[in-house]
Every structure is written in C-alpha cells, then in structure tokens.
Motif scaffolding. Structure first.
Motif, PDB file in Angstrom:
ATOM      1  N   GLY A 162       0.697  -1.312   0.014  1.00  0.00           N
ATOM      2  CA  GLY A 162       0.051   0.071   0.125  1.00  0.00           C
ATOM      3  C   GLY A 162       0.862   1.280  -0.059  1.00  0.00           C
ATOM      4  O   GLY A 162       0.479   2.273  -0.753  1.00  0.00           O
ATOM      5  N   ALA A 163       1.874   1.223   0.848  1.00  0.00           N
ATOM      6  CA  ALA A 163       2.804   2.315   0.867  1.00  0.00           C
ATOM      7  C   ALA A 163       3.468   2.660  -0.450  1.00  0.00           C
ATOM      8  O   ALA A 163       3.535   3.858  -1.108  1.00  0.00           O
ATOM      9  N   LEU A 164       3.747   1.591  -1.220  1.00  0.00           N
ATOM     10  CA  LEU A 164       4.343   2.061  -2.543  1.00  0.00           C
ATOM     11  C   LEU A 164       3.404   2.248  -3.740  1.00  0.00           C
ATOM     12  O   LEU A 164       3.491   3.306  -4.300  1.00  0.00           O
ATOM     13  N   HIS A 165       2.041   1.818  -3.496  1.00  0.00           N
ATOM     14  CA  HIS A 165       0.911   2.438  -4.280  1.00  0.00           C
ATOM     15  C   HIS A 165       0.942   3.816  -4.153  1.00  0.00           C
ATOM     16  O   HIS A 165       0.659   4.682  -4.886  1.00  0.00           O
ATOM     17  N   GLU A 166       0.702   4.095  -2.831  1.00  0.00           N
ATOM     18  CA  GLU A 166       0.839   5.582  -2.626  1.00  0.00           C
ATOM     19  C   GLU A 166       1.953   6.326  -3.221  1.00  0.00           C
ATOM     20  O   GLU A 166       1.711   7.749  -3.504  1.00  0.00           O
ATOM     21  N   ALA A 192      -2.120   5.780   8.872  1.00  0.00           N
ATOM     22  CA  ALA A 192      -2.084   7.292   8.579  1.00  0.00           C
ATOM     23  C   ALA A 192      -0.492   7.422   8.078  1.00  0.00           C
ATOM     24  O   ALA A 192      -0.329   8.312   7.094  1.00  0.00           O
ATOM     25  N   TYR A 193       0.345   6.801   8.568  1.00  0.00           N
ATOM     26  CA  TYR A 193       1.902   7.328   8.135  1.00  0.00           C
ATOM     27  C   TYR A 193       2.277   7.042   6.838  1.00  0.00           C
ATOM     28  O   TYR A 193       3.163   7.570   6.268  1.00  0.00           O
ATOM     29  N   VAL A 194       1.314   6.170   6.178  1.00  0.00           N
ATOM     30  CA  VAL A 194       1.621   5.670   4.857  1.00  0.00           C
ATOM     31  C   VAL A 194       1.150   6.805   3.775  1.00  0.00           C
ATOM     32  O   VAL A 194       1.857   7.092   2.664  1.00  0.00           O
ATOM     33  N   ILE A 195       0.167   7.517   4.498  1.00  0.00           N
ATOM     34  CA  ILE A 195      -0.117   8.745   3.552  1.00  0.00           C
ATOM     35  C   ILE A 195       0.788   9.827   3.743  1.00  0.00           C
ATOM     36  O   ILE A 195       1.528  10.142   2.473  1.00  0.00           O
ATOM     37  N   PHE A 196       1.082  10.362   4.742  1.00  0.00           N
ATOM     38  CA  PHE A 196       2.412  11.307   5.044  1.00  0.00           C
ATOM     39  C   PHE A 196       2.700  11.073   6.434  1.00  0.00           C
ATOM     40  O   PHE A 196       1.897  11.025   7.415  1.00  0.00           O
ATOM     41  N   HIS A 197       3.957  11.380   6.698  1.00  0.00           N
ATOM     42  CA  HIS A 197       4.606  11.130   8.087  1.00  0.00           C
ATOM     43  C   HIS A 197       4.244  12.420   8.859  1.00  0.00           C
ATOM     44  O   HIS A 197       3.988  13.673   8.113  1.00  0.00           O
ATOM     45  N   GLY A 247       9.170  19.998  -2.638  1.00  0.00           N
ATOM     46  CA  GLY A 247      10.461  19.912  -2.149  1.00  0.00           C
ATOM     47  C   GLY A 247      10.158  19.781  -0.630  1.00  0.00           C
ATOM     48  O   GLY A 247      11.063  19.439   0.249  1.00  0.00           O
ATOM     49  N   ILE A 248       9.007  19.594  -0.062  1.00  0.00           N
ATOM     50  CA  ILE A 248       8.615  19.417   1.210  1.00  0.00           C
ATOM     51  C   ILE A 248       9.051  17.682   1.543  1.00  0.00           C
ATOM     52  O   ILE A 248       8.582  16.915   0.588  1.00  0.00           O
ATOM     53  N   THR A 249       9.639  17.676   2.510  1.00  0.00           N
ATOM     54  CA  THR A 249      10.040  15.968   2.676  1.00  0.00           C
ATOM     55  C   THR A 249       8.948  15.050   2.651  1.00  0.00           C
ATOM     56  O   THR A 249       7.991  15.514   3.522  1.00  0.00           O
ATOM     57  N   GLY A 250       8.894  14.153   1.896  1.00  0.00           N
ATOM     58  CA  GLY A 250       7.934  12.988   2.032  1.00  0.00           C
ATOM     59  C   GLY A 250       6.858  13.450   0.962  1.00  0.00           C
ATOM     60  O   GLY A 250       6.066  12.557   0.887  1.00  0.00           O
ATOM     61  N   ILE A 251       6.890  14.325   0.211  1.00  0.00           N
ATOM     62  CA  ILE A 251       5.937  14.639  -0.992  1.00  0.00           C
ATOM     63  C   ILE A 251       6.558  14.559  -2.363  1.00  0.00           C
ATOM     64  O   ILE A 251       7.294  15.044  -2.728  1.00  0.00           O
ATOM     65  N   GLY A 252       6.506  13.237  -2.932  1.00  0.00           N
ATOM     66  CA  GLY A 252       6.980  12.775  -4.197  1.00  0.00           C
ATOM     67  C   GLY A 252       5.766  13.167  -5.086  1.00  0.00           C
ATOM     68  O   GLY A 252       4.871  13.787  -4.733  1.00  0.00           O
ATOM     69  N   ALA A 253       6.137  12.927  -6.527  1.00  0.00           N
ATOM     70  CA  ALA A 253       5.353  13.389  -7.578  1.00  0.00           C
ATOM     71  C   ALA A 253       3.968  13.013  -7.423  1.00  0.00           C
ATOM     72  O   ALA A 253       3.071  13.522  -7.720  1.00  0.00           O
ATOM     73  N   LYS A 254       3.931  11.515  -7.080  1.00  0.00           N
ATOM     74  CA  LYS A 254       2.568  11.056  -7.051  1.00  0.00           C
ATOM     75  C   LYS A 254       1.562  11.704  -5.993  1.00  0.00           C
ATOM     76  O   LYS A 254       0.492  11.767  -6.080  1.00  0.00           O
ATOM     77  N   LYS A 255       2.424  11.895  -4.668  1.00  0.00           N
ATOM     78  CA  LYS A 255       1.557  12.202  -3.815  1.00  0.00           C
ATOM     79  C   LYS A 255       1.135  13.736  -3.863  1.00  0.00           C
ATOM     80  O   LYS A 255       0.005  14.247  -3.718  1.00  0.00           O
ATOM     81  N   GLU A 308       0.683  15.091  -6.887  1.00  0.00           N
ATOM     82  CA  GLU A 308      -0.639  14.764  -7.870  1.00  0.00           C
ATOM     83  C   GLU A 308      -1.831  14.551  -7.413  1.00  0.00           C
ATOM     84  O   GLU A 308      -2.945  14.978  -7.423  1.00  0.00           O
ATOM     85  N   ALA A 309      -1.738  13.353  -6.250  1.00  0.00           N
ATOM     86  CA  ALA A 309      -2.863  12.828  -5.717  1.00  0.00           C
ATOM     87  C   ALA A 309      -3.515  13.833  -4.475  1.00  0.00           C
ATOM     88  O   ALA A 309      -4.606  13.670  -4.402  1.00  0.00           O
ATOM     89  N   TYR A 310      -2.784  14.243  -3.904  1.00  0.00           N
ATOM     90  CA  TYR A 310      -3.165  15.257  -2.560  1.00  0.00           C
ATOM     91  C   TYR A 310      -3.015  16.670  -2.697  1.00  0.00           C
ATOM     92  O   TYR A 310      -3.631  17.453  -1.766  1.00  0.00           O
ATOM     93  N   GLY A 311      -2.275  16.957  -3.583  1.00  0.00           N
ATOM     94  CA  GLY A 311      -1.749  18.533  -3.526  1.00  0.00           C
ATOM     95  C   GLY A 311      -2.977  19.291  -3.400  1.00  0.00           C
ATOM     96  O   GLY A 311      -3.062  20.306  -2.698  1.00  0.00           O
ATOM     97  N   GLN A 312      -3.992  19.188  -4.349  1.00  0.00           N
ATOM     98  CA  GLN A 312      -5.132  20.034  -4.294  1.00  0.00           C
ATOM     99  C   GLN A 312      -5.850  20.221  -2.954  1.00  0.00           C
ATOM    100  O   GLN A 312      -6.271  21.059  -2.274  1.00  0.00           O
ATOM    101  N   GLU A 313      -5.962  18.912  -2.495  1.00  0.00           N
ATOM    102  CA  GLU A 313      -6.750  18.526  -1.273  1.00  0.00           C
ATOM    103  C   GLU A 313      -5.947  19.338  -0.011  1.00  0.00           C
ATOM    104  O   GLU A 313      -6.870  19.978   0.696  1.00  0.00           O
ATOM    105  N   VAL A 314      -4.692  19.122  -0.070  1.00  0.00           N
ATOM    106  CA  VAL A 314      -3.918  19.802   1.107  1.00  0.00           C
ATOM    107  C   VAL A 314      -4.122  21.314   1.119  1.00  0.00           C
ATOM    108  O   VAL A 314      -4.590  22.087   1.997  1.00  0.00           O
ATOM    109  N   LEU A 315      -4.253  21.772  -0.212  1.00  0.00           N
ATOM    110  CA  LEU A 315      -4.379  23.352  -0.531  1.00  0.00           C
ATOM    111  C   LEU A 315      -5.828  23.740   0.180  1.00  0.00           C
ATOM    112  O   LEU A 315      -5.786  24.773   0.730  1.00  0.00           O
ATOM    113  N   ARG A 316      -6.817  22.867  -0.127  1.00  0.00           N
ATOM    114  CA  ARG A 316      -8.336  23.164   0.393  1.00  0.00           C
ATOM    115  C   ARG A 316      -8.182  22.978   1.621  1.00  0.00           C
ATOM    116  O   ARG A 316      -8.851  23.997   2.495  1.00  0.00           O
TER     117      ARG A 316
END
Ligand code: ADP
Ligand code: ZN
Length: 613
Positions: A77-81, A565-570, A590-598, A600-608
């Motif tokens: 699951g962590a790899l999928h994320e 939860a830690y699989v989503i973000f630490h 460039g924030i630690t733990g945010i790769g390209a996939k995350k 894309e998947a969560y960026g907008q939600e985090v901004l909201r």
C-alpha cells in the motif's frame, strides 16, 4: 534516471541516509549485497530504489522475500501511494486474487513483488520465475529479515534455508539480503546459508541517536510506568514490554483505567485478536501496545515515541532490538526500562532451571550480567550499548546518565555488613533467610520475625541503620550480579554465601554503586506539555491549527484507503506543510515526504485544507 532523482521524485526525500547511496549504486550496478543496518536505518529504500531504477532500465521485476505476511499489505500500500507498481503473494489472498497477481507478474506490470518464502520455492512459482528469466525480465531478489535463515538468530524460519534455490537456479540475478541483527555468528551464517560469499557487506553504525535511554530502579513499577507515560508521552504511540502474559493483561487494563488507550498482545491470545490489536496499533494514533516479546518483528510504524520495559529482558541483544522499534522516523523517542532485584533473581532462576548444558547456561548468565552492568552503570548508556556491539563512541548527551549524572557511592562497607549478616544468621539457626529479613536485621528493625528468632542479639543487628532499604537493595543486586551472593530459588529465595563472598568480606573487591536515580516524573516537564497538546511546539498558533486540520484530513484519507496514516504522510511532512502554509502546488514542492505521485494525488486537497482553517 539517477537514483537521486528517484529518491526525490518517488519518495519525496532530499538526501540519502548513511550508507544508502553506496548500497543502492552497488545493487543498481548488478552487485550482490549483504546489508546490516539497525532498525529504522532505512533498509527498504536500499532495495526499492534499485528495483525502480532497474525496472525503468528494462531489466524487469524485483522479488522481495519477507517472512512478515501480516505486514505485506501495508508495505505494498505504501508503494502504491508513492506511485510504484507493487503486489504481494501470500496465504491471505484468495485463489482468484493470487491468479490475478500472477497474470500481472507475467505481463511485466509489477515493479516489486513481495512473497513469503514458502511461496517462492513452489514449482508453480519457480515456473513463473523461469518464464520471466527467459525473457530477461527478472531483475533482482531482495531477501528481507535475512537473519531468519540462521539458527543463531532469534527468528529462525526453516523455509529460508530453501532460498539457496534462487542463486542456484538464477545465478545471473543479483541479490540483496538485509537484516538488523548484528552479531558476527549470525552474519557468517547468513553468508554461508544464502551463498553470499561474493556479496559486498555494508555494515552501518548501530547507533540510534534520536533514542534517549533511561534505566530506573524498580519501586512500584506500575506507578512508575504511569508517571512516565503521563508526564512525557500522553497521546503517543508506544510499546510496553512485560515478561509474562498475565502481566501484559494486568498492565493493559491498568493503563486503560487511567485513560491511556492500551491493547494487549501475547502468544496466548487468539490469532484474530492479535491481528486486530496489531492493526489497530498500526492504523490508529496514540495506541500503547502492552506486549510480550512475541510482538514486534517487522513492525515498521515510524512514529512509536517510546518503548518501555517493565521487566528486565534477558540480554542486551533483546533489549536493543526491542528499544530499536522506537523513533524510526528519526524524531526524538524514549527507551525506558525499570529493573529490580526480583528481575535478576527471576532471570537467574530461569537460567538455572533450564535443561541446557552448563556451558550454555554460563553464557546466558554472562549476557544477563552484561545487561545488569548496563543497568547499574553510572556512565553513558549509549557508550556501553555500542561497545557491547563492538563500536567505540563518545558520551552521547542523550541518555539519563549524560543528562543527569548520578552520584556514586562506595558500597563496599555496606556489602561487607550484608554478607556478615547472612553468615551470622546461618550460623545461628542453620537456616537461611530472604532479603527482607536480612535487611531488617541490618537496619535494626525489631520485627516479630526478628525477635522470635532472637536475631536482635546478633552483633550485626542495627549496624546498617544509616542505610536506606533502597541502598541496601542496590548493594544486594550488585552482590548477586558479581556472584558474591546466591539466591536459592528452591528454598523461598533465601540468600546464601558463595565462594565469591570471601573476597568482598576481606575487602579485596570494592563495590561501587549509583545513588538511586530520580523518578521519571521529576524530569523534562517542558517536553511533556508539548506532548500533551500533540502538536509541534515549533509552530505558531496558526500553524498549529493548520497541523490539527491536516491530521484530521489525513485520518480520513487513511481510513478510505485502508492504510495506516503514516503511509499517507508522516507527521514530519504534515508539520512542514503547516509551517509553510502553502498557497499553490509550487509551494508544496520539495517538502520532505511529498513525491510526484503524492503531490498529484493530494496536492489540491491539502491546499483546500489550508484555505479552510
Ligand atoms: P528499516 O527497514 O531499516 O527499519 P525503513 O526502511 O522502514 O527502516 O525506514 C525507516 C523510516 O525512515 C521510514 O519511514 C522511511 O520512509 C524513512 N527513510 C528512509 N530513508 C530515508 C531518507 N533517505 N530520507 C528520509 N527518510 C527516510
Ligand atoms: Zn549518554
């Protein structure tokens, strides 16, 4: 594609840790490797990044062999994320699910396949590997928890022995074996059993600098534990190790009654209950797992903030492995142990009564004494721990003895008084007595038992009146540790003189002791306030609000994905976001733990979430 690029793009990390880069370069280049790294050192990336790099270079899939079936789901699951194609094959899958994975495997759609060792050696699976190999699509074997191949390790799995087939059948496919077990005997055994004679060995330092070690004397163990958790770790995830199943149950109940979310784990529980408790520990925040040593292998929860030992373990190896489960995320964590005379007596008795040969028992006693030595030490705990594993170091500044150097006193005189009391009592009535009675005589307490036996007439009666019971217990522990007093388990734990008593009585051996350490409740109040609030103190008020909102959002996502939860973000990633208060996707880069996939998947939600607070 460089490995740095993968580190940043896929995992969102800016730099390699310790020897990771060397290991990864070596394996990407097709070399075999044996990696010894402490728990939390970052072993997973050592095979995951080569797997990704080699897959991208058209070299096919990596097969990861792991004995930890219960954890494969979360690892995948962590790899999928992170946007990596991964799957697992083990006995938890239905026949249909397994066939589906096999079809994806043969179509080359999987970068990392996790499999249990017994699966690997089945004819069916080997036939599939053969067909991948024929097409040049078998890239790498990663053998996790490699110490399982050795009888000297503590988790021997006979199925691991059969893994030699990998090398014999696919000699051209590189292999990386990984373990956190340090000792030389096990290491040599791994090399031989897995035929890794030509593998390059990477041995990391076993230091875990973010773990702070504290060892306290046992008085009222449960109360001490409660104070430790309440003062320093309210709301934190932690593990409490106890010696027996019954004690696990009792302590878990006590903690719950005090409002601490605790669950029990021991081998006597139903398999389903055990699994459910483990899942809850991994998935919920702030659970305290009260467990026997049956719990822990492969638990890769990064935010365990403390590991407490309510009873003394058997040896330093066990202690270090168990405490190593704290603070994998590199953030400050505590290893706390409380130990007492009874622990030493119990452990000694278990050794004495075991059916093993005398030489083996002697070895066990030596290991126990080393741990007792660590417990009674007045100098840096870390220096002692690392020295035990053959590593030289300087005082660490992050253990109880470095932070609050204990006063030392010369207990030689007290030791002689104690020994002569044991001697005289024995002389007088021909029978021996336990520690409590001996100390009463020394301290001049005319208890009923003392007067009935006329022990107030002994010349040693009251000659230790200036010593506290605590001090005397310390003296006794040392005497038992150095073999100058024996505890007769067959006769109500009575104290006996030994051949070693004479040297102390004659004053040839001096006994140095630490003053009793302060109770944990008296320290570090600053951090406890922060812990109680559960938000990083470095954030301003607005930042803290953002952090709380992000945590709530993360909990929802984790639930929806059925992952911890830690699989989503630490936590560290959430803290960094809260601090930066991003307005755009660019701000999140460039924030630690945010790769390209995350991103894309969560960026907008985090901004909201940012806008909503
Ligand atoms: P191990 O298997 O050696 O116990 P893990 O592979 O689980 O350790 O890694 C421990 C934690 O450290 C994980 O949460 C992982 O994401 C993190 N980590 C590993 N390497 C790095 C790195 N280079 N930078 C930041 N975090 C890392
Ligand atoms: Zn220290």
């Amino acid at each position: 594609m460089s490995i740095h690029h993968i580190l940043q793009e896929v995992f969102g990390y800016g730099a390699f840790r310790g020897p990771q880069q060397d290991i990864i370069e070596h394996v990407v280049g097709g070399g075999d490797a044996l990696v010894l790294m402490p728990t939390g050192g970052g072993k997973s990336l050592c095979y995951q990044i080569p797997a990704i790099a080699r897959q991208r270079a058209g070299q096919g899939i990596t097969v990861v062999i792991s004995p930890l079936i219960a954890l494969m789901h979360d690892q995948v699951g962590a790899l999928h994320e992170a946007g990596v194609s991964a799957a697992f094959l083990n006995s938890t899958l239905s026949g249909e699910e397994a066939s589906q994975v096999e079809r994806r495997l043969l179509r080359g759609e999987i970068t990392l396949l996790y499999a249990a060792p017994e699966r690997i050696t089945t004819p069916r699976f080997l036939a599939q590997l053969d067909s991948l190999q024929e097409r040049g699509a078998l890239s790498l074997f990663a053998i996790d928890e490699a110490h399982c191949v050795s009888q000297w390790g503590h988790d021997f799995r006979p199925e691991y022995r059969a893994l030699t087939v990998l090398h014999e059948r696919y000699p051209s496919v590189p292999r990386i074996a990984l373990t956190a077990t340090a000792d030389a005997l096990t290491r040599a055994d791994i090399v031989e059993r897995l035929q890794l004679q030509n593998a390059r060995q990477f041995v990391s330092s076993f230091d875990r600098p973010n773990i702070s070690y504290t060892i306290v004397e046992k008085r009222e163990a449960t109360q001490q534990l409660l104070r430790f958790i309440m003062n320093e770790h309210m709301g934190d995830a932690g593990i409490v190790y106890c010696q027996s199943r019954k004690r696990v149950e009792d302590i878990a109940n006590t903690l719950c009654n005090e409002g601490i979310a605790a669950l029990p784990y021991h081998a006597g529980l139903d398999q389903q209950v055990r699994q459910a408790n483990q899942d809850q520990f991994l998935r919920s925040e702030g659970i305290v797992m009260v467990a026997t040593i049956a719990f822990g292998m492969g638990i890769n929860k990064p935010d365990v903030r403390f590991v407490a030992h309510l009873d003394m373990p058997k040896n330093i190896e066990g202690y270090y492995q168990e405490t190593g489960r704290a603070g994998r995320d590199g953030e400050p964590a505590d290893a706390w142990m409380c130990y007492g005379l009874q622990d030493v007596v119990n452990q000694r008795r278990m050794i004495d009564e075991s059916p093993a040969g005398e030489e083996f028992k002697q070895g066990l006693r030596g290991k126990l004494d080393a741990l007792l030595g660590l417990s009674e030490a007045t100098d840096c705990r870390r220096v002692r721990l690392l020295a035990y594993f053959g590593e030289a170091s300087q005082p660490c500044g992050n253990c109880d003895n470095c932070l609050r150097p204990p006063a030392v006193w010369d207990g030689t005189d007290a030791a002689r008084k104690l020994l002569s009391t044991i001697y005289r009592v024995q002389q007088m009535g021909g029978i021996s007595y336990g520690a409590g009675h001996i100390m009463d005589i020394l301290r001049g307490k005319p208890t009923e038992k003392v007067t009935q036996r006329g022990h107030e007439t002994l010349s040693t009666f009251g000659i230790g009146a200036d010593l506290s019971e605590l001090q005397l217990r310390g003296v006794l522990r040392q005497l038992i540790a150095i073999g100058a007093v024996a505890v007769d388990a067959e006769a109500f734990n009575t104290l006996q003189l030994t051949d070693g008593s004479r040297a102390v009585l004659k004053g040839e051996v001096s006994v140095q002791l630490r003053e009793s350490v302060s109770s944990p409740g008296e320290r570090k109040t600053k951090r406890s306030a922060v812990a109680a609030a559960k938000v990083p103190a470095s954030l301003d008020v607005d930042g803290q609000e953002r952090y709380v909102a992000l945590k709530a959002w993360r909990a929802e996502v984790a639930r929806a994905h059925n992952l911890p939860a830690y699989v989503i973000f630490h936590d560290a990633t959430l803290a960094a976001i809260a601090e930066r208060a991003p307005q755009s996707l660019d701000d999140l880069q460039g924030i630690t733990g945010i790769g390209a996939k995350k991103l894309e998947a969560y960026g907008q939600e985090v901004l909201r979430v940012m806008v909503s607070v």
